[in-house]
Design a protein around this motif. Structure first.
Motif, PDB file in Angstrom:
ATOM      1  N   GLU A 180      39.428  44.878  38.135  1.00  0.00           N
ATOM      2  CA  GLU A 180      39.553  43.934  37.029  1.00  0.00           C
ATOM      3  C   GLU A 180      40.249  42.664  37.499  1.00  0.00           C
ATOM      4  OE1 GLU A 180      38.925  43.796  33.396  1.00  0.00           O
ATOM      5  OE2 GLU A 180      37.401  45.076  34.292  1.00  0.00           O
ATOM      6  N   ILE A 199      40.687  45.256  25.103  1.00  0.00           N
ATOM      7  CA  ILE A 199      41.794  46.202  25.273  1.00  0.00           C
ATOM      8  C   ILE A 199      41.751  47.303  24.216  1.00  0.00           C
ATOM      9  CG2 ILE A 199      44.313  46.418  25.169  1.00  0.00           C
ATOM     10  CD1 ILE A 199      44.456  43.669  26.559  1.00  0.00           C
ATOM     11  N   GLU A 222      38.930  49.865  25.527  1.00  0.00           N
ATOM     12  CA  GLU A 222      38.777  50.250  26.927  1.00  0.00           C
ATOM     13  C   GLU A 222      39.069  51.720  27.177  1.00  0.00           C
ATOM     14  OE1 GLU A 222      41.473  47.697  29.082  1.00  0.00           O
ATOM     15  OE2 GLU A 222      43.186  48.972  28.629  1.00  0.00           O
ATOM     16  N   ASP A 266      34.688  44.752  36.919  1.00  0.00           N
ATOM     17  CA  ASP A 266      34.592  43.607  36.004  1.00  0.00           C
ATOM     18  C   ASP A 266      34.025  44.032  34.656  1.00  0.00           C
ATOM     19  OD1 ASP A 266      35.708  41.593  37.503  1.00  0.00           O
ATOM     20  OD2 ASP A 266      33.804  40.917  38.337  1.00  0.00           O
ATOM     21  N   LEU A 306      48.370  44.138  34.181  1.00  0.00           N
ATOM     22  CA  LEU A 306      47.279  44.936  34.717  1.00  0.00           C
ATOM     23  C   LEU A 306      47.796  46.020  35.663  1.00  0.00           C
ATOM     24  CD1 LEU A 306      44.240  45.360  34.695  1.00  0.00           C
ATOM     25  CD2 LEU A 306      44.044  43.638  36.499  1.00  0.00           C
ATOM     26  N   ASP A 313      42.054  39.297  25.807  1.00  0.00           N
ATOM     27  CA  ASP A 313      41.938  40.623  26.408  1.00  0.00           C
ATOM     28  C   ASP A 313      42.185  40.633  27.911  1.00  0.00           C
ATOM     29  OD1 ASP A 313      41.403  42.139  24.097  1.00  0.00           O
ATOM     30  OD2 ASP A 313      39.323  41.458  24.104  1.00  0.00           O
ATOM     31  N   PHE A 314      42.471  39.462  28.486  1.00  0.00           N
ATOM     32  CA  PHE A 314      42.810  39.405  29.903  1.00  0.00           C
ATOM     33  C   PHE A 314      44.298  39.645  30.073  1.00  0.00           C
ATOM     34  CE2 PHE A 314      38.742  37.344  30.157  1.00  0.00           C
ATOM     35  CZ  PHE A 314      38.270  37.758  31.377  1.00  0.00           C
ATOM     36  N   ARG A 315      44.637  40.268  31.168  1.00  0.00           N
ATOM     37  CA  ARG A 315      46.035  40.587  31.439  1.00  0.00           C
ATOM     38  C   ARG A 315      46.549  39.767  32.610  1.00  0.00           C
ATOM     39  NH1 ARG A 315      43.658  46.035  30.626  1.00  0.00           N
ATOM     40  NH2 ARG A 315      44.781  47.062  28.961  1.00  0.00           N
ATOM     41  N   VAL A 328      33.786  39.524  25.085  1.00  0.00           N
ATOM     42  CA  VAL A 328      34.950  39.151  25.883  1.00  0.00           C
ATOM     43  C   VAL A 328      35.750  38.069  25.164  1.00  0.00           C
ATOM     44  CG1 VAL A 328      33.778  37.395  27.271  1.00  0.00           C
ATOM     45  CG2 VAL A 328      35.735  38.612  28.208  1.00  0.00           C
ATOM     46  N   HIS A 368      37.442  44.126  30.779  1.00  0.00           N
ATOM     47  CA  HIS A 368      37.789  42.964  29.960  1.00  0.00           C
ATOM     48  C   HIS A 368      36.632  42.550  29.055  1.00  0.00           C
ATOM     49  CE1 HIS A 368      36.060  40.994  33.571  1.00  0.00           C
ATOM     50  NE2 HIS A 368      35.706  40.020  32.745  1.00  0.00           N
ATOM     51  N   HIS A 369      35.429  43.041  29.337  1.00  0.00           N
ATOM     52  CA  HIS A 369      34.298  42.791  28.451  1.00  0.00           C
ATOM     53  C   HIS A 369      34.308  43.771  27.278  1.00  0.00           C
ATOM     54  CE1 HIS A 369      32.231  39.835  30.956  1.00  0.00           C
ATOM     55  NE2 HIS A 369      32.667  40.550  31.983  1.00  0.00           N
TER      56      HIS A 369
END
Length: 191
Positions: free
Chosen positions: A112, A90, A93, A83, A159, A152-154, A148, A86-87
């Motif tokens: 993730e 992208i 990372e 986890d 993912l 930026d979440f997939r 966050v 995503h903080h």
């Protein structure tokens, strides 16, 4: 509360994949994985001093450190990013994955979340409702000193592709195993 029983399931899975040895967890937050690890030593670091103090009160070897700083890392059998990415966002990372893979002697394990349920819900919304949701989500997800952002979440497909590609960092010849546990995607890279 947000993760429910999924937290236990994923940490038990990760402990099984890690097998034994030393574990280093960059961006460890409150170091929850340590409660599931009894097959070797555990160390972690986080930029948030509140999380670090909480983990230290539990007798854990956790210090203040920055996942972007290679000096925060030390060589370990297993490096765990749970986890965390995503903080980071992208755009940054790859720095964290590169430092983590350089520190990992045997395995790098990354866990993730993917946001398919949220993406499906808001796909039918207008731009104003979408933006309000994104602002709310960005606020709720801030659980430390992170930046966050919902963007930026997939999705699960995005993912999966990133993990199979090694996030553009892990060489193609390195073995990898993927699995899904509820809303989390996990990859284990074997060095």
């Amino acid at each position: 509360m947000l993760h429910g029983d999924n937290l236990r399931r994923r940490y038990e899975y990760i402990a099984n994949k890690a097998q034994s040895g030393t574990v280093l967890e960059p961006a460890c937050g409150p170091a929850l994985f340590a409660d599931y690890w009894d097959s070797g030593s555990y160390a972690g670091f986080d930029i948030n001093p509140t999380f670090v103090k909480s983990a230290q009160k539990r007798g854990l070897e956790v210090v203040v450190g920055d996942a972007y700083d290679p000096e925060s890392y030390h060589e370990s059998d297993i490096v765990l990013l749970c986890d965390a990415l995503h903080h980071m966002g992208i755009s940054r990372e790859t720095e964290v994955i590169e430092h983590s893979s350089n520190a990992a002697k045997k395995r790098l394990i990354i866990c993730e979340p993917f946001n398919d349920p949220y993406l499906e819900i808001i796909s039918s919304w207008g731009p104003v409702r979408k933006r309000l949701f994104e602002l709310w989500y960005d606020h709720v997800e801030k659980d430390g000193n992170n930046q966050v952002r919902f963007k930026d979440f997939r999705s699960k497909i995005e993912l999966t592709d990133a993990m199979l590609d090694g996030f553009g960092v892990i060489p193609e010849h390195v073995g990898r195993e993927l699995t899904t546990i509820a809303g989390d995607m996990l990859v284990t890279y074997h060095f």
